[in-house]
Design an enzyme around this catalytic site. Structure first.
Site, PDB file in Angstrom:
ATOM      1  N   SER A 150      70.087  57.306  70.620  1.00  0.00           N
ATOM      2  CA  SER A 150      70.290  55.887  70.347  1.00  0.00           C
ATOM      3  C   SER A 150      69.023  55.305  69.747  1.00  0.00           C
ATOM      4  CB  SER A 150      70.616  55.155  71.658  1.00  0.00           C
ATOM      5  OG  SER A 150      70.582  53.751  71.510  1.00  0.00           O
ATOM      6  N   TYR A 180      69.247  52.444  80.283  1.00  0.00           N
ATOM      7  CA  TYR A 180      69.772  53.034  79.062  1.00  0.00           C
ATOM      8  C   TYR A 180      68.637  53.571  78.193  1.00  0.00           C
ATOM      9  CZ  TYR A 180      73.004  53.679  75.179  1.00  0.00           C
ATOM     10  OH  TYR A 180      73.773  54.224  74.178  1.00  0.00           O
TER      11      TYR A 180
END
Length: 297
Positions: free
Chosen positions: A141, A154
């Site tokens: 990501s 995250y």
């Protein structure tokens, strides 16, 4: 598997394939002739996706953090399809909110699924990939490149899978297995829509420079991932501009750590008022993960 070539007849495993990036990847890989093994926690969704593919497909209901279950799945996939050529470690969950306010169990679950689940997936399927001299794509990501307030679990998990995949590439490359890392910015999925339901996170994103402040369409992003799979690429960028962030990533933690303090101070009253809403994982995928764990004996 050739260094660069057709996906026709190749066997691809995609985790977290019931929705979002995983579903889109499965459909696009199938359109290029790949046979699909879909893995995840949502059997109804997996069944729906498998039934809609134009090539041979099957699904397995399994938690990617369960080593015994994933080892069983890997054996059954190899038996069903005769081998495995591609594995996409895509399954992931997320949580939003300031670290001191987040639910500890949910925070831990993000690390378990995104980081440990990815490693468990690779461990289960590596024997088959070594046999086929195949390709593993780890979905990371933008969160692996830069820190982001309100997304500590995250960011930690995606930084972790990026580092782990780079290490794995160095270890197995001489045996013919290629390992790639895919980077995506905020892409139009249930997870991102779940993030955007948080008032503070939505406003913080809106103050970021273009194009980080926009939600990108899913289709073009997964087209780029599929092209990377065809190339067996070491780095794949779901949005073209992410490549340009790599040279400056070293300065981003200090820059964001300084600038974000002003915004966090501004939103402190709103954060306090909405604290009770920040429990559990975000999005429909997070809800499915919560549900699956609650139903375990």
């Amino acid at each position: 598997m050739s260094a660069r070539g057709s996906l026709e007849g190749r066997v691809a495993v995609v985790t977290g394939a019931a929705r979002g990036v995983g579903e889109s990847l499965a459909r696009k890989l199938s359109a290029r002739g790949a046979r699909l093994a879909l893995v995840g926690l949502e059997p109804d969704g997996l069944r729906r996706v498998a039934a809609g593919l134009g090539t041979e497909a099957a699904y397995w209901h399994a938690d990617v953090t369960d080593h015994e279950a994933m080892a069983r799945v890997a054996g059954e996939v190899a038996e069903r399809f005769g081998g495995v050529d591609i594995v996409v470690a895509n399954a992931g969950v997320a949580q939003a909110g300031p670290f001191p306010d987040t639910d500890e169990a949910a925070w831990r679950r993000v690390i378990e699924v995104n980081l440990l689940g990815s490693a468990t997936t690779a461990r289960a399927f590596l024997p088959a990939l070594l046999e086929s001299r195949g390709y593993l794509l780890q979905i990371a990501s933008l969160a692996a490149i830069t820190p982001a307030p309100m997304m500590s679990a995250y960011c930690a998990s995606k930084s972790g899978v990026e580092a782990y995949a780079h290490c794995l590439r160095a270890e197995v490359g001489h045996r013919g297995v290629r390992v790639g890392v895919a980077y995506l910015s905020f892409t139009d999925t249930d997870m991102v829509r779940g993030f955007e339901r948080d008032d503070v996170l939505r406003e913080l994103r809106g103050r970021l420079p273009w194009p980080v402040n926009r939600t990108c369409p899913l289709g073009p992003a997964t087209d780029r991932l599929v092209a990377g799979i065809e190339r067996r690429a070491t780095h794949v960028y779901g949005q073209w501009w992410l490549r340009g962030m790599q040279p400056v990533r070293g300065v981003l933690p200090a820059l964001i750590g300084t600038l974000a303090q002003r915004d966090m101070r501004r939103y402190e009253p709103l954060l306090a008022a909405t604290r009770e809403r920040r429990t559990g994982l975000v999005g429909a995928g997070g809800e499915a993960d919560d549900k699956a764990r609650s139903e375990r004996p």
